[in-house]
Write a protein that holds these residues in place. Sequence first.
Motif, PDB file in Angstrom:
ATOM      1  N   ARG A  43       6.489  -5.871   2.604  1.00  0.00           N
ATOM      2  CA  ARG A  43       6.313  -5.123   3.854  1.00  0.00           C
ATOM      3  C   ARG A  43       7.382  -4.037   4.015  1.00  0.00           C
ATOM      4  O   ARG A  43       7.089  -2.905   4.402  1.00  0.00           O
ATOM      5  N   ASP A  44       8.614  -4.371   3.688  1.00  0.00           N
ATOM      6  CA  ASP A  44       9.699  -3.394   3.825  1.00  0.00           C
ATOM      7  C   ASP A  44       9.501  -2.208   2.895  1.00  0.00           C
ATOM      8  O   ASP A  44       9.777  -1.052   3.269  1.00  0.00           O
ATOM      9  N   MET A  45       9.048  -2.468   1.662  1.00  0.00           N
ATOM     10  CA  MET A  45       8.833  -1.369   0.725  1.00  0.00           C
ATOM     11  C   MET A  45       7.707  -0.458   1.189  1.00  0.00           C
ATOM     12  O   MET A  45       7.810   0.777   1.133  1.00  0.00           O
ATOM     13  N   LEU A  46       6.600  -1.037   1.669  1.00  0.00           N
ATOM     14  CA  LEU A  46       5.486  -0.218   2.143  1.00  0.00           C
ATOM     15  C   LEU A  46       5.909   0.636   3.337  1.00  0.00           C
ATOM     16  O   LEU A  46       5.550   1.814   3.433  1.00  0.00           O
ATOM     17  N   LYS A  47       6.667   0.043   4.229  1.00  0.00           N
ATOM     18  CA  LYS A  47       7.142   0.799   5.385  1.00  0.00           C
ATOM     19  C   LYS A  47       8.068   1.927   4.955  1.00  0.00           C
ATOM     20  O   LYS A  47       8.037   3.030   5.515  1.00  0.00           O
ATOM     21  N   ARG A  48       8.887   1.679   3.924  1.00  0.00           N
ATOM     22  CA  ARG A  48       9.789   2.724   3.459  1.00  0.00           C
ATOM     23  C   ARG A  48       9.027   3.897   2.866  1.00  0.00           C
ATOM     24  O   ARG A  48       9.411   5.064   3.054  1.00  0.00           O
ATOM     25  N   LEU A  49       7.939   3.617   2.142  1.00  0.00           N
ATOM     26  CA  LEU A  49       7.132   4.699   1.579  1.00  0.00           C
ATOM     27  C   LEU A  49       6.599   5.607   2.682  1.00  0.00           C
ATOM     28  O   LEU A  49       6.536   6.833   2.522  1.00  0.00           O
ATOM     29  N   VAL A  50       6.189   4.998   3.782  1.00  0.00           N
ATOM     30  CA  VAL A  50       5.688   5.782   4.911  1.00  0.00           C
ATOM     31  C   VAL A  50       6.827   6.548   5.577  1.00  0.00           C
ATOM     32  O   VAL A  50       6.707   7.747   5.865  1.00  0.00           O
ATOM     33  N   ASP A  51       7.943   5.864   5.800  1.00  0.00           N
ATOM     34  CA  ASP A  51       9.078   6.512   6.475  1.00  0.00           C
ATOM     35  C   ASP A  51       9.614   7.696   5.678  1.00  0.00           C
ATOM     36  O   ASP A  51      10.061   8.696   6.253  1.00  0.00           O
ATOM     37  N   GLU A  52       9.589   7.593   4.348  1.00  0.00           N
ATOM     38  CA  GLU A  52      10.108   8.684   3.521  1.00  0.00           C
ATOM     39  C   GLU A  52       9.365   9.982   3.786  1.00  0.00           C
ATOM     40  O   GLU A  52       9.955  11.071   3.777  1.00  0.00           O
TER      41      GLU A  52
END
Length: 371
Positions: free
Chosen positions: A98-107
């Motif tokens: 979940r954290d990695m997917l959210k980071r992809l969006v935040d980037e």
Amino acid sequence: MEDSEKNREDFIHLARVALSDRQQDVYAFLNRLAKRTEDRDFANSLVELLRKRPTRSSTLRRSPTVALPVDTDSRFQLLRAEEHPTLPHEPIYADGVRDMLKRLVDERKQLEALTEAGLEPTRTVLFTGPPGVGKTMAARWVARELDRPLLILDLSAVMSSYLGRTGTNLRHVLDYAKSIDCVLLVDELDAIAKRRDDAAEIGELKRLVTVLLQQLDDWPSSGLLLAATNHEELLDPAVWRRFEEQVAFGLPEREAARAFVNSLLEFVEPNASEWSDVLSLALAGQSFSDIERKVNSARRSAALNGRKISDHLATLLSANDCPKNERIDLAVQLAKSGLVSQRRAHELTGVARETIRDRLRSKGFLAKDLE
């Protein structure tokens, strides 16, 4: 004088790639220019232009001039396009995923912060894990959160009956995706990215790996390529190294299974919470897709014969193949929840009623609660 000469070279290079109609090269060059310049206002203006470039709205919205690529022989489309990706329910993942997917969006939503630090967003990500654990849904979630279309590479279509054209198809698809403000999902990556030392593969299929490596190296930071495989052990080692991030999707742990079952039942079963506790034990070790299939099958049966959903959910509780300790835990959870009687818990799990009573007593239940 040196700055003036450098600006002249940059302008000539930009004009050259623009006139050659290589949009992805224009985007890549402008991204590099934004990162290199010390003029922050200029850099931010370039980044904003790239983020809002016209291809985002024109290409997939039935543009009369740009169509999805097709195989030259069969005329079948090589990509499936989901212009507005939707999800049947919100995905439930382990914290790391979940954290990695959210980071992809935040980037991509906070691109200016990366530019300030001289960085670019992640371009390529590899999803690994067994079937049914949510890899494709993760791609849809990322595309939805970014408000971008999702392109899905249909590998069966790319594999032309004329092997010499398969590499051409692959290049055509990936070049097309580079020019679109989209999320590209390459599903079943192992079909075209197998180890090149696999003696069973013929030379043409091995050459596809080289094509893929070249495309991954050239992927622009303005795009996002996600690839998924159920068989990571088949991938060529060089393919692994080309992905900037790898995300391992595992079978759901009990808490994730409980939350998932609850999301499937919360609006149709009054005792959704209790059933979620029990089914998360009974269906342990199964994928999200297997759990969803079984729960929905029970719901369909209930709709067809008019019986309560709970009557059909009980049929999912057979634990004869489970280790003894797991069967005991399931029987105790059933009895404690009150969803079925102790006799029925015994019938479903094969655990003696006396064993169920002893376990309940050890957990602090009084004698009157055991009947």
